[in-house]
Structure formats: structure tokens, C-alpha cells
Design an enzyme around this catalytic site. Structure first.
Site, short mmCIF file in Angstrom:
data_model
loop_
_atom_site.label_atom_id
_atom_site.label_comp_id
_atom_site.label_asym_id
_atom_site.label_seq_id
_atom_site.Cartn_x
_atom_site.Cartn_y
_atom_site.Cartn_z
N HIS A 28 0.84 -1.15 -0.17
CA HIS A 28 0.08 -0.05 0.25
C HIS A 28 0.90 1.07 -0.17
CE1 HIS A 28 1.05 -0.17 4.37
NE2 HIS A 28 0.58 1.25 4.29
C1 UD1 Z 1 -2.13 5.88 5.27
C2 UD1 Z 1 -0.88 6.46 5.90
C3 UD1 Z 1 0.25 5.46 5.66
C4 UD1 Z 1 -0.11 3.99 6.56
C5 UD1 Z 1 -1.49 3.74 5.87
C6 UD1 Z 1 -1.95 2.57 6.73
C7 UD1 Z 1 -0.29 8.96 5.56
C8 UD1 Z 1 0.47 9.81 4.68
N1 UD1 Z 1 -0.16 7.59 4.95
O1 UD1 Z 1 -1.74 5.58 3.91
O2 UD1 Z 1 1.46 5.86 6.52
O3 UD1 Z 1 0.79 3.24 6.31
O4 UD1 Z 1 -2.37 4.73 6.09
O5 UD1 Z 1 -2.84 1.66 6.02
O6 UD1 Z 1 -0.94 9.23 6.35
N2 UD1 Z 1 -9.13 4.91 0.80
C9 UD1 Z 1 -10.30 4.20 0.82
N3 UD1 Z 1 -10.94 4.00 1.86
C10 UD1 Z 1 -10.50 4.27 3.23
C11 UD1 Z 1 -9.12 4.79 3.03
C12 UD1 Z 1 -8.56 5.18 2.03
O7 UD1 Z 1 -10.87 3.93 -0.40
O8 UD1 Z 1 -11.13 3.95 4.14
C13 UD1 Z 1 -8.33 5.11 -0.46
C14 UD1 Z 1 -8.61 6.43 -1.04
O9 UD1 Z 1 -8.56 6.33 -2.31
C15 UD1 Z 1 -7.33 7.28 -0.63
C16 UD1 Z 1 -6.12 6.21 -0.61
O10 UD1 Z 1 -6.99 5.03 -0.31
O11 UD1 Z 1 -6.89 8.20 -1.36
C17 UD1 Z 1 -5.22 6.44 0.31
O12 UD1 Z 1 -5.51 6.75 1.69
P1 UD1 Z 1 -4.78 7.81 2.79
O13 UD1 Z 1 -5.42 7.51 4.08
O14 UD1 Z 1 -4.68 9.01 2.26
O15 UD1 Z 1 -3.33 7.01 2.70
P2 UD1 Z 1 -2.98 5.33 2.93
O16 UD1 Z 1 -2.28 5.07 1.69
O17 UD1 Z 1 -4.09 4.84 3.42
N1 UDP Z 2 -3.95 -5.28 8.66
C1 UDP Z 2 -5.34 -5.78 8.89
N2 UDP Z 2 -6.02 -5.94 7.72
C2 UDP Z 2 -5.33 -6.19 6.46
C3 UDP Z 2 -4.20 -5.58 6.32
C4 UDP Z 2 -3.47 -5.18 7.50
O1 UDP Z 2 -5.89 -5.88 10.03
O2 UDP Z 2 -6.11 -6.19 5.45
C5 UDP Z 2 -3.22 -4.68 10.27
C6 UDP Z 2 -2.09 -5.44 10.28
O3 UDP Z 2 -2.19 -6.67 10.73
C7 UDP Z 2 -1.29 -4.50 10.92
C8 UDP Z 2 -1.86 -3.36 10.48
O4 UDP Z 2 -3.14 -3.49 10.01
O5 UDP Z 2 -1.74 -4.69 12.39
C9 UDP Z 2 -0.94 -2.54 9.58
O6 UDP Z 2 -1.41 -1.48 8.88
P1 UDP Z 2 -0.99 -1.18 7.42
O7 UDP Z 2 -0.32 -2.19 6.78
O8 UDP Z 2 -2.29 -0.66 6.62
O9 UDP Z 2 -0.11 0.10 7.78
P2 UDP Z 2 1.57 0.32 8.19
O10 UDP Z 2 1.86 -0.52 9.45
O11 UDP Z 2 2.38 0.29 7.04
O12 UDP Z 2 1.50 1.79 8.67
#
Ligand code: UD1
Ligand code: UDP
Length: 365
Positions: A208
Site C-alpha cells: 500500500h
Molecule cells: C495511510 C498513511 C500510511 C499508513 C497507511 C495505513 C499517510 C500519509 N499515510 O496511507 O502511513 O501506512 O495509512 O494503511 O497518512 N481509501 C479508501 N478508503 C479508506 C481509506 C483510503 O478508499 O477507508 C483510499 C482512497 O482512495 C485514498 C487512498 O486510499 O485516497 C489513500 O488513503 P490515505 O489515508 O490518504 O493514505 P494510505 O495510503 O491509506
Molecule cells: N491489517 C489488517 N487487515 C489487512 C491488512 C493489515 O488488519 O487487510 C493490519 C495488520 O495486521 C497491522 C496493521 O493493519 O496490524 C498494519 O497496517 P498497514 O499495513 O495498513 O499500515 P502500516 O503498518 O504500514 O502503517
């Protein structure tokens, strides 16, 4: 002395971290917690499921900010959190990790002179192109108390001139969560059994990070490598919504679906179950890298660097920068050859991080 703590969360990994700290805060009996959900993550499978499954109290405030550009998202959070802090006048603001929700919470608090406690402080990739690196550096420098998960994090903060007395090495709250929820995860039905995939045989993959989803060449390489791996053993991929969109844009989703078991994001307990029963984990997630180690599964990290350097040093994890498919396939071969890493619980605080954090907060400034 009773304390009011405002906790700011917004993204999936923060719900897991806050779940264990909130439980420890309740146990102090002197701290009352006000939970603010920024709404950065909002799909039921990215948010609600964590609250219901992990027993997190419903947030007192849900800002419903949603997906926006970095500046707009962080700015709107900042303004709304400021209002809440003026209304609630807390003794502490607690923030987790390195997302935009983390920075917004820390900045709003610091400007109002509310002490900030940063959980998971001191991590560095030394790569400022990552939005997370910007968020964590700024948050650390705004924080009054910095709770670090590792010795490397303590050293990183020292190198940036942050006074040692502000830094407390507590361990990793995700290790606490892994210990606390493991038995429940094993009681769940296997998420892959309906696909005819057996425990112990499959590759579990998550992707991601912006540097992988938003760079077409890297995403194509990752998708290609996963498809080649699927020719050898099942590849199970719970897909982040960001990655679904990027794969669709690149015309890569259908091919991946043809060869791999593609799932919606799964609940935390389902994820732990998937991790525990994987032969190898391939990921760019920070949390999943560590969970692989906690559950004794070898890991391959699809990045150029990692903040969790101790896992590279002890051989539990290896980097496979997704520049070409062969690097990823070699990484997986090596991980399978190296096998199960030995869990060294002292690396991440022995499962006591949340209690240490709660006790420190309960003690006041
Ligand atoms: C964010 C964090 C990242 C973290 C990740 C965990 C920042 C800059 N990044 O990244 O550090 O590792 O969360 O998962 O804060 N979207 C949906 N539904 C949701 C959420 C997101 O469709 O419920 C889609 C949207 O298109 C959105 C994209 O995901 O634009 C990115 O979401 P965003 O929260 O901006 O960043 P993450 O990639 O989730
Ligand atoms: N996780 C989850 N479901 C998923 C993918 C990840 O519950 O489909 C959990 C995972 O076990 C961990 C956390 O989400 O506890 C990690 O989140 P993510 O990989 O989104 O973000 P990061 O740790 O890179 O910020």
C-alpha cells in the site's frame, strides 16, 4: 490526580495500537480518555471492524475528513482538532505512528501548549520522499514525551538532538497486541480455507506504500512477481483500497485476480490468523513486517529501506526493492530457505509497552 488524555487516531494501524493503550489507560483508573477519529480511513473494513473487534470505545469525535491531498487533509484535521482541544482542555494529546492524522494531532496540541506524547517515536527511514518520514520527524520534534519501540529509535532521536530525558524506550505496542490477540485469532475460521488454501503453504502479501502504488514501474514489477510466485504456491493478497485503484489504473488487477487469491482488507484477527499460517510474508507495511517476526514467519520487504533495522540484523526480514521481479523472487526463495525466525521478545519490550505508556501518562508531566 486525574488526567484527561485526548487520543488522535485515523488510520488502520493506529486503531490496533490505540486498542492496547486504551485498555491500559482504563486500568490506571485515574486517566479518562477522549478518542478523536479523524476519519482518514473510513471504509467499514478499514475502520469500523477494528473498533468492534478490538473492543475500542466509539470515538467521542469523528471528524470524517476522508481522502484528500496531503495539505488539504492535514489542514482540515488541524483546524478541527484545535477546536476539540480548546473545548476539552486535556493534560496530554497522544498520537501514534506517522500518518497525516499523527502530524495534525501533534501540531494542533503543540500550538496550544498541550503536551504531546508520541507512541512509536524515533523511527527513521532517512528517506524524506516518504510522507511518513516527514510526519514522524515533525511529530517527534513537537513532542514532550517520546515513547520509542526500539533501541535504534532511541539512537535516532539522540542524533537529532532531542534531549534524552524526553525519550522513554517502552517497546512496541504492536507486540503487546500480537500477544494479546493471538489466541483469539487462532479461534477464528481460517480466512483462506474457502479458497482451498491450506495453512503453512501460502505466500501472504500486502502492498500500500505510495512509493509502490504510485510508481507504475514498481507496481507492475510487484504484480508480475506475485503472479510468478503464484505458479509455485498460493499467493493471498488482502488489498488496500489505494492499491486496488492503482492496479485498476495500470490494467493490472484482472491478471492478478486470475492468479492470486485477492481479498478485501481483512479484520485484524483475520490478518493475524493469515500471518500465523503463512509460509512467507511479502509486504511493504511497517506493521506487517513486525507481525511476521512476532508470529515466527520469514518476511520479505518490498522497499529500499526499513525503519525496523533490527529485523534485518537478526535475519528475520530482508529487503527486496521492487525494481525487478527477480529481486523479489530471490528474496522469497531466501526467506523460505532461512525459515522461521526466532522470536526475541526483548527486541520489542516484552509485551509491556502499553502498560509503561499508561503509567507514564498517569504520572502527569
Ligand atoms: C495511510 C498513511 C500510511 C499508513 C497507511 C495505513 C499517510 C500519509 N499515510 O496511507 O502511513 O501506512 O495509512 O494503511 O497518512 N481509501 C479508501 N478508503 C479508506 C481509506 C483510503 O478508499 O477507508 C483510499 C482512497 O482512495 C485514498 C487512498 O486510499 O485516497 C489513500 O488513503 P490515505 O489515508 O490518504 O493514505 P494510505 O495510503 O491509506
Ligand atoms: N491489517 C489488517 N487487515 C489487512 C491488512 C493489515 O488488519 O487487510 C493490519 C495488520 O495486521 C497491522 C496493521 O493493519 O496490524 C498494519 O497496517 P498497514 O499495513 O495498513 O499500515 P502500516 O503498518 O504500514 O502503517
Amino acid at each position: 490526580m486525574s488526567m484527561i488524555v485526548v487520543t488522535v487516531v485515523g488510520a488502520r494501524p493506529q486503531f490496533v495500537k490505540a486498542a492496547v493503550v486504551s485498555r491500559a489507560l482504563r486500568a490506571t483508573a485515574t486517566v479518562s480518555e477522549i478518542l478523536v477519529h479523524t476519519g482518514q480511513h473510513y471504509d467499514p473494513g478499514m475502520s469500523d471492524v477494528f473498533f468492534s473487534q478490538l473492543g475500542i470505545a466509539p470515538p467521542a469525535y469523528n471528524l470524517e475528513i476522508g481522502s484528500l491531498s496531503h495539505g488539504a487533509q492535514t489542514g482540515r484535521m488541524l483546524e478541527r482538532i484545535e477546536g476539540i482541544l480548546q473545548e476539552t482542555t486535556p493534560d496530554w494529546v497522544v498520537v501514534y505512528g506517522d500518518t497525516n492524522s499523527t502530524l495534525a494531532g501533534a501540531l494542533a496540541a503543540a500550538k496550544l501548549h498541550v503536551p504531546v506524547a508520541h507512541v512509536e517515536a524515533g523511527l527513521r527511514s532517512f528517506n524524506r520522499a516518504m510522507p511518513e518520514e516527514v510526519n514522524r520527524v515533525l511529530t517527534d520534534h513537537l513532542s514532550t514525551v517520546l515513547f520509542t519501540p526500539t533501541e535504534a529509535a532511541v539512537n535516532n532521536l539522540g542524533a537529532e538532538g532531542i534531549p534524552r530525558e524526553r525519550v522513554t524506550e517502552v517497546g512496541d505496542v504492536m507486540y503487546d497486541a500480537a500477544l494479546y490477540y493471538s489466541a483469539q485469532a487462532l479461534d477464528m475460521p481460517s480466512p483462506v480455507a474457502p479458497f482451498g488454501v491450506a495453512a503453512g503453504e501460502y505466500v501472504l502479501a500486502t502492498v500500500h506504500r505510495a512509493e509502490n502504488t504510485d510508481v507504475p514501474a514498481r507496481l507492475t514489477t510487484i504484480a508480475g512477481a506475485l503472479r510468478r510466485l503464484a505458479a509455485q504456491r498460493p499467493v493471498v493478497v488482502p488489498l488496500h483500497p489505494r492499491t486496488v485503484s492503482a492496479l485498476e489504473r495500470g490494467g493490472l488487477l484482472e491478471g492478478l485476480k486470475a492468479d492470486c487469491v485477492i481479498m478485501e482488507p481483512v479484520s485484524y484477527l483475520a490478518m493475524v490468523r493469515l500471518e500465523k499460517e503463512a509460509a512467507v510474508i511479502v509486504t511493504d507495511s511497517g506493521g506487517v513486517q513486525k507481525e511476521a517476526f512476532f508470529h515466527g514467519v520469514p518476511c520479505v520487504t518490498l522497499r529500499d529501506e526499513t525503519e525496523w533495522v533490527e529485523l534485518l540484523e537478526c535475519g528475520a526480514n530482508r529487503l527486496a526493492p521492487p525494481r525487478d521481479e527477480a529481486t523479489i523472487l530471490d528474496g522469497v526463495r531466501q526467506a523460505l530457505e532461512d525459515g522461521s525466525p526466532k522470536v526475541r521478545e526483548e527486541l520489542y519490550g516484552g509485551g509491556k509497552a502499553a502498560v509503561r505508556i499508561a503509567n507514564r501518562l498517569a504520572a502527569g508531566l
